[in-house]
Design an enzyme around this catalytic site. Structure first.
Site, PDB file in Angstrom:
ATOM      1  N   HIS A   1      -2.611  -0.922  -4.411  1.00 16.25           N
ATOM      2  CA  HIS A   1      -4.068  -0.861  -4.549  1.00 16.25           C
ATOM      3  C   HIS A   1      -4.517   0.584  -4.423  1.00 16.25           C
ATOM      4  CE1 HIS A   1      -4.554  -1.653   0.096  1.00 16.25           C
ATOM      5  NE2 HIS A   1      -3.906  -0.543  -0.174  1.00 16.25           N
TER       6      HIS A   1
ATOM      7  N   SER B   1       0.831  -1.204   0.000  1.00 18.26           N
ATOM      8  CA  SER B   1       0.000   0.000   0.000  1.00 18.26           C
ATOM      9  C   SER B   1       0.870   1.261   0.000  1.00 18.26           C
ATOM     10  CB  SER B   1      -0.930  -0.058   1.218  1.00 18.26           C
ATOM     11  OG  SER B   1      -1.875   0.972   1.212  1.00 18.26           O
TER      12      SER B   1
END
Length: 233
Positions: free
Chosen positions: A161, A136
């Site tokens: 993501h 992330s």
């Protein structure tokens, strides 16, 4: 007798407050404490210096070698620590590289952008090395190291993501504001990853639509890192 027991209990509670020892706490206080963990206790060691003996932990020793270790979630506290270290190392020697080791599950988008901006702002090159995982927000920090100096160990992994909203409730106008901010952050993430990886923005947009895991060789091919190292060169 009862008064003596009460005095002892009160004294024990005061001692627990000073020492933070769970065994000395009343049952109600112990119940409120977080569950114990099996976290490894970082040892301290003594090193001889020209000025005498010095006791320090591993993180302090790494910092002396211009190494920053990001091994926790990216939040405001860890971001402040990393930014402070970057600025201190720049002030000590603006012409020597800084090395940042990363093993992080990611975290706050705003905390990550604060670290990112500081990495781009300071004069020294920032080498990034992924151990374990860069997920992330941490994946952005890994990719944003100086080109040619972004490394990864063979069994580490990367996760990219799209950003998520912390809260999805409230008044309609508040939800609309949150949605606009999320879209702005997503656009920034897409453009930043494209800038540092060389990938097309459209590909980045498709890839972050769902969780995308990358092995070390895949992260190299994607442009997030430049080399996968099994041994120190």
């Amino acid at each position: 007798m009862a008064s003596e027991e009460a005095k002892f209990a009160a004294r024990a509670d005061r001692l627990a407050g000073r020492q933070g020892v769970a065994g000395f706490m009343p049952a109600s206080a112990r119940a409120a404490q977080p569950a114990p963990t099996n976290r490894y206790i970082m040892p301290q060691f003594v090193e001889k210096t020209p000025y005498g003996m010095k006791t320090q932990d591993a993180y302090s020793r790494l910092f002396e070698d211009r190494i920053i270790f990001l091994g926790v979630q990216v939040d405001d506290a860890s971001a402040d620590d990393v930014m402070a270290q970057l600025l201190v190392l720049e002030s000590q020697d603006p012409n020597r590289d800084v090395m940042m080791y990363i093993n992080s599950p990611g975290g706050s988008m705003t905390a990550m952008t604060a670290i990112y901006d500081t990495m781009q702002y300071i004069k020294p090159d920032v080498q990034t090395v992924c151990l374990g995982q860069a997920a992330s927000a941490a994946a952005i920090l890994l990719a944003s190291g100086t080109k040619g100096k972004r490394l990864m160990l063979p069994n580490a992994r990367v996760l990219i993501h799209q950003p998520a909203i912390d809260q999805g409730f409230g008044k309609a106008t508040e939800i609309e504001i949150q949605a606009k901010e999320m879209l702005r952050m997503r656009e920034w993430l897409e453009e930043t990853l494209a800038k540092h990886t060389g990938q097309d923005v459209e590909k980045i947009r498709r890839d972050i639509e769902v969780d995308t895991f990358l092995t070390a060789p895949e992260a190299k091919e994607y442009g997030i890192v430049d080399e996968v190292l099994e041994h120190r060169q």
